[in-house]
Design a protein around this motif. Structure first.
Motif, short mmCIF file in Angstrom:
data_model
loop_
_atom_site.label_atom_id
_atom_site.label_comp_id
_atom_site.label_asym_id
_atom_site.label_seq_id
_atom_site.Cartn_x
_atom_site.Cartn_y
_atom_site.Cartn_z
N THR A 395 9.95 3.37 -4.67
CA THR A 395 9.11 3.68 -3.51
C THR A 395 9.39 2.81 -2.29
O THR A 395 8.93 3.10 -1.20
N TRP A 396 10.10 1.71 -2.49
CA TRP A 396 10.34 0.71 -1.45
C TRP A 396 9.03 0.07 -0.97
O TRP A 396 8.94 -0.45 0.14
N ARG A 397 8.05 0.06 -1.81
CA ARG A 397 6.79 -0.61 -1.50
C ARG A 397 6.94 -2.10 -1.81
O ARG A 397 7.40 -2.48 -2.89
N VAL A 398 6.55 -2.94 -0.87
CA VAL A 398 6.70 -4.39 -1.03
C VAL A 398 5.70 -4.90 -2.08
O VAL A 398 4.51 -4.60 -2.00
N GLU A 399 6.22 -5.65 -3.06
CA GLU A 399 5.39 -6.17 -4.15
C GLU A 399 5.07 -7.65 -3.99
O GLU A 399 3.96 -8.08 -4.29
#
Length: 409
Positions: A395-399
């Motif tokens: 998703t390319w969501r920053v973790e």
């Protein structure tokens, strides 16, 4: 943790000494390409080693107890936004608390360093806001300085800026703004066709400020003159300027032709439609700086907000002035802009990451050792600032986020 508490926690984390840390088993992506099974080691806020050899990793981390297993997550440099106005209901014009809140919004989503954009206001208000940004930089390594979007804009291309406050950049006003910023002004957007426009571009450039062509009614020839005078950024390419016409080229072809210029681009699918984003990527490869132009409503529900003193309605995530329906900035995050580039537009991951890291850093000279950040920004490489992100590969969501070696809460 509520957002106010979160903003305080981020400010506190940035003020503490950075502990040595290491990340392993990551898919490293930066402007140089992709490396599998990569690792990085940071000490005192600077990257000291990175690679793929596990024996070397063991040697580099023999004295480090803070080791994170990325388990295949993406490891990228921290994002750098050189044009944004706010987030989480606050603007960078709202004083120290507003700055802390808006920075927390963007930091949480991976923007580790940010130039704080200030909207057009009465001159004394703009001077005050410049001084506030300068003062905050003493304790906030994540703040790179300020960007003035105005007050030297073309009335016909003012967008969401208050027309009452638009003025010509006469020398005495240029001096007042430079004095108020006291060396912290990084970028100024102005219309070069104003009576004192080219003179102001040269003056700002001589003072170490990068002039940006934008909110202008300039044609091709005037844009060429502005670039030669020292303008090396184009503020949100395609927006608030003349478009491309086969008999009236406008300012965009002048920027495309000249590799000295970095064009900003708002990749939200609204300010610039996807086919034009793809076209721009082909026209100026490795030169696009993704920006957000984010206003206070970023990462907030739809509703009523302020941009300076102007009323704004946000509907379906799109901000428009109540008075005339003009687009009033965006609610975009760089996290989303990079994800859209890769997942929606099919842009190669290293190029998308480059546009949110190395290219904006280079536009303002932060890709080299400098007096503001010390270590350069924009790559995961030895000698660079320990700004990096762990991001979901699907998703390319920053973790997870680190800024200058500090893990962010």
């Amino acid at each position: 943790m509520n957002r106010y508490t979160h903003s305080l926690a981020i400010a506190r984390a940035l003020s503490e000494p950075a502990r040595p840390c290491a990340i392993r088993a990551a898919r490293l992506i930066d402007a140089r390409g992709v490396r599998e099974c990569a690792w990085v080691v940071a000490r005192d806020g600077v990257i000291t080693a990175c690679g793929t050899d596990e024996m070397e990793f063991a040697r580099q981390t023999a004295d480090i107890d803070n080791i994170i297993d990325a388990d295949g997550s993406l490891l990228t440099p921290g994002y750098v936004d050189i044009h944004a106005h706010g987030g989480w209901g606050a603007s960078f014009d709202d004083g120290a608390e507003g700055i802390a809140m808006a920075r927390a919004c963007h930091m949480t989503h991976g923007t580790t360093r940010q130039v704080l954009s200030l909207i057009t206001n009465p001159l004394d208000v703009m001077e005050h806001n410049l001084r506030t940004v300068h003062a905050q930089m003493a304790s906030r390594p994540d703040i790179l300085g300020s960007h003035l979007e105005g007050p030297f804009l073309a009335l016909a291309r003012k967008g969401a800026h208050d027309p009452v406050c638009l003025i010509d950049p006469v020398p005495q006003v240029v001096t007042r703004l430079l004095d108020a910023a006291d060396g912290s002004l990084r970028q100024i957007t102005l219309a070069p066709e104003l009576p004192h426009g080219l003179e102001a571009i040269a003056a700002f450039r001589a003072a170490g400020v990068i002039p940006a062509i934008g909110h202008c009614d300039a044609g091709y020839t005037m844009a060429r003159e502005a670039i030669d005078a020292g303008a090396t950024i184009m503020t949100h390419m395609f927006n608030a300027m003349n478009g491309i016409h086969h008999r009236e080229p406008g300012p965009i072809p002048a920027v495309v032709e000249d590799r000295r210029v970095t064009p900003e681009l708002i990749n939200d699918g609204f300010h610039v439609q996807d086919p034009v984003v793809r076209l721009a990527w082909d026209l100026v490869p490795h030169r696009i700086a993704l920006v957000t132009d984010a206003m206070a409503a970023t990462d907030c529900p739809d509703g009523h907000y302020l941009l300076g003193t102007l009323d704004v309605n946000v509907q379906d995530g799109h901000a428009r002035l109540v008075s005339n329906g003009a687009i009033a900035g965006s609610t975009l995050l760089l996290e989303q802009a990079v994800a859209r580039a890769v997942l929606n537009l099919g842009i190669a991951a290293p190029e998308a990451v480059e546009a949110a890291t190395l290219t904006p850093a280079r536009a303002l000279g932060f890709d080299q050792p400098n007096a503001v950040t010390g270590a350069p920004l924009g790559l995961v490489a030895p000698g660079y600032a320990a700004d990096f992100l762990l991001t979901d590969p699907h998703t390319w969501r920053v973790e997870r986020v680190w800024c200058a070696g500090h893990p962010m809460p």
